[in-house]
Write a protein that holds these residues in place. Sequence first.
Motif: not given
Length: 453
Positions: A353-363, A369-378
């Motif tokens: 479950g935790i992995t799925a949430i993280l994976a959706v954001f990564c995908s 979400m390509s413009t959402f960056t932290i320290f300049g990285k998506n």
Amino acid sequence: MSKEETKTGRSQFVTKIGVIAATVGSAVGLGNIWRFPYEVGTHGGGAFLICYLFFIIAIGVPLLCAESAVGRRSRSNVVDAYRKLSGSNKWKPMGYLAVLTAIVILGFYCVVSGWTMEYMYQSVAGNLHYSSQPEYAAMFSKFIGSDIRPIVWTLIFLAINFRILIKGVEKGIEKMSNIMMPLLFLILIAFCINSLMMPGAQEGLKFMFTPDFSKITPAVLLSALGQAFFSLSIGMGCVLTYGSYFSDSTNLPKTAGIIAVCDTLVAILAGLMIFPAVFTFGGTPAAGPTLVFEVLPAIFNHLPLGSLWASLFFLLLFIASLTSSISMFEIGIAFFTEKFKIRRIVATSIITGITAILAVFCSLSFGSMSTFTIFGKNMFDLSDYVSSNIFMPIGGLGIAIFTGWVVNKQFLKNQLSNNGSHHFAGENLIIFSLRFLSPAAIVLIFLNSLGII
Ligand code: PHE
């Protein structure tokens, strides 16, 4: 894994080949065929390769030995292993970091595995036919930018993992990987020969094997170190967890050597397949995480029966990524079931479950979400960077200091030689690396890349 319950109620690998199949299965995966070429490509080719090989031999092999030794001696999950062997709770945070690292890696690893499945599907459907490399690149960026489709594949991949992990059908997976992994190796050799006959072969080889030492910067060193850790699955408790299922007669240095050799060979073969093609079809080696998916279909398209080759290749890559992802899940599952005394299915559900949430954001990093960056990285790049270049080296530093300085001196000697039952000539070199070389190198590279020294 062909494991069986022992008197203590813990599983153990039954056969020697089971040990090798599971650990090599964990090591060989997307790290070799997807990540290695893109890291070599973005970090200057030959210069990166030299650093990478050095780290595999000087730090990777000793850490493989150290992790499996800690796992086998403690017969525990990664958190309890530290506690059991040191007799204190001080080292537990290293165990928690390992569990966290596994989940962060899984977040983006499952996304790339999903890409592999899409390509498997498209090759079987016979849709991977374009006339130029930019068209393949455009097709790929359209796919990863489409939000829903890559997420669906990622979730299917997670569901497959889930099913394997709860049903305990790892035996089936192991049998399958015993056939598929050698097949992957053979097919890679065939593709390399094919690539080496392309017009861009010379340029590709030059890029990969001619080191331009002026390109070795602190960032390149850190990335090569991170790639060595990622590819060997070290620094995050994976080898430790598998080591806890090893039998007392498993020869640790020999197993470490076999893992390192197989893993490095597959990575080099992947490079030999990709770079000649990059220079032949007019791509750029520095394309980043998308490199392999843009270049591979172009290679297959130039072969007779291209769709068939492509389907076979992506199927094998999918199996390779599955044996790696299962090993990552196993870290958290071993920890959750033993620590909280919950059933395997509950632990597996929580982690998936935790992995799925993280994976959706990564995908989504390649889509809305390509413009959402932290320290300049998506999110995708951040998970990839932080896990390999920060968490795993810290995990590796921890294991080196722990085995080199914290547990008693005899520990490593006993583990490396199975309590003196065989002689291992490189024992002192391994111990030297764990006590001095590995910690010093990791700390120096870290501080250097942060600009502190
Ligand atoms: N080594 C695996 C690969 O190359 C990835 C992995 C990393 C697996 C960490 C387990 C732990 O694909």
